[in-house]
Write an enzyme that holds these catalytic residues in place. Structure first.
Site, short mmCIF file in Angstrom:
data_model
loop_
_atom_site.label_atom_id
_atom_site.label_comp_id
_atom_site.label_asym_id
_atom_site.label_seq_id
_atom_site.Cartn_x
_atom_site.Cartn_y
_atom_site.Cartn_z
CG ASN A 11 -1.72 1.25 1.37
OD1 ASN A 11 -1.77 2.05 0.44
ND2 ASN A 11 -2.37 1.42 2.51
CE LYS A 13 -0.05 3.31 4.70
NZ LYS A 13 0.05 3.42 6.15
CG HIS A 97 -5.75 2.06 5.18
ND1 HIS A 97 -5.25 3.05 6.00
CD2 HIS A 97 -4.77 1.13 5.06
CE1 HIS A 97 -4.01 2.72 6.35
NE2 HIS A 97 -3.70 1.57 5.80
CD GLU A 99 -2.76 5.70 6.61
OE1 GLU A 99 -2.73 5.70 5.37
OE2 GLU A 99 -1.86 5.15 7.30
CD GLU A 169 -3.40 -2.24 7.36
OE1 GLU A 169 -2.35 -2.56 6.80
OE2 GLU A 169 -3.95 -1.13 7.18
N GLY A 175 2.64 2.53 10.83
CA GLY A 175 3.60 3.62 10.67
C GLY A 175 4.32 3.99 11.96
CB SER A 215 5.34 -1.65 12.08
OG SER A 215 4.97 -0.31 12.33
P1 13P Z 1 3.17 0.54 7.75
O1 13P Z 1 3.65 -0.75 7.17
O2 13P Z 1 3.93 1.74 7.27
O3 13P Z 1 3.02 0.48 9.24
O4 13P Z 1 1.67 0.76 7.15
C1 13P Z 1 0.75 -0.25 7.28
C2 13P Z 1 -0.44 0.08 6.46
O5 13P Z 1 -1.18 1.00 6.75
C3 13P Z 1 -0.69 -0.74 5.26
O6 13P Z 1 -1.97 -0.52 4.76
#
Ligand code: 13P
Length: 259
Positions: A11, A13, A97, A99, A169, A175, A215
């Site tokens: 992903n 982003k 997601h 976010e 997640e 992150g 992560s």
């Molecule tokens: P990270 O791997 O940067 O923690 O992000 C995870 C994520 O949101 C994947 O959709």
């Protein structure tokens, strides 16, 4: 025994231009080659979808969008519909997601509408669920996850539910560099599979692919993938560089066969 083909998904982003996306995928395909026992999914920005599609020529490589709107068309400035994503050559759409939920205020109800719209166009949703740190500390992880799944899966047919991909997640692990331990992740994955057995049916639940995200790195992927109910990874930060994403794709577990 049902086999669940593992999915390793990137992903990206809001990272990478069209050119950067193209050179990443060209290099990755060149280094990894065709894959048969797992799927590699790339979710670039909307603007790079078509260019990445045109370049994807290796068996096992699939394309995903990061979001969608639930209507086919209309006066929704700035939104992208599922027919448009289908037109761009997507296989999967990431829906719900954290976010989207926590930064953009997307509700359970909207997530459900998106899941249904994605299926209607013959695409497959990667439905994300997960609790915040506050919710975990209050002991509400299972309640939050089951509420999110129930709302998102309302009205799905048996056939649709059997194609669904779920991603657990935990918001506190995204992150932050703070991964759930393999045991913490497995505990929730098992709960999700049991929850889906009562929501859909036991056979459907057994075949569902449940990804972990938060992560994920080259040094923790093997232990996570060794867990019984973890069938893949949804990777943010570590998917932005070829060497780290390649190592995650090439996970190996002694405990569990992926063949
Ligand atoms: P990270 O791997 O940067 O923690 O992000 C995870 C994520 O949101 C994947 O959709």
């Amino acid at each position: 025994m049902q086999t669940r083909i593992p999915i390793i998904a990137a992903n990206w982003k809001m990272y990478k231009t069209i050119d950067e996306s193209i050179s990443f995928v060209a290099q990755l395909q060149g280094e990894v080659g065709p894959v048969e026992d797992r799927e590699v999914v790339i979710a670039p920005s909307f603007t790079a979808l078509q260019a990445v599609r045109q370049l994807m020529n290796m068996p096992g490589f699939k394309l995903a969008a990061q979001n969608c709107h639930w209507e086919d068309k209309g006066a929704f400035t700035g939104e992208i519909s599922c027919p448009m994503l289908q037109d761009a050559g997507c296989d999967y759409v990431i829906v719900g997601h954290s976010e989207r939920r926590h930064v953009f205020g997307e509700t359970d109800d909207e997530t459900g509408k998106k899941v249904r719209a994605v299926f209607q166009k013959g695409l497959v949703p990667i439905l994300c669920v997960g609790e915040t740190l506050e919710e975990r500390e209050a002991g509400n992880t299972f309640d939050v996850v089951s509420r999110q799944i129930a709302a998102a899966c309302l009205g799905l047919s048996r056939e649709e539910s059997s194609r669904l991909v779920l991603a657990y997640e935990p918001v506190w692990a995204i992150g932050t560099g703070k991964t759930a331990t393999p045991e913490q992740a497995q505990e929730v994955h098992l709960f999700i599979r049991d929850n889906c057995a009562s929501l859909f049916d036991k056979d459907v639940a057994k075949g569902l692919r449940l990804l972990y995200g938060g992560s994920v790195k080259p040094d923790n992927v093997d232990a996570l993938m060794a867990q019984e109910d973890i069938d893949g990874m949804l990777v943010g930060g570590a998917s932005l560089e070829v060497p780290s994403f390649k190592r995650i794709i090439q996970f190996h577990t002694r405990e569990k066969s992926t063949q």
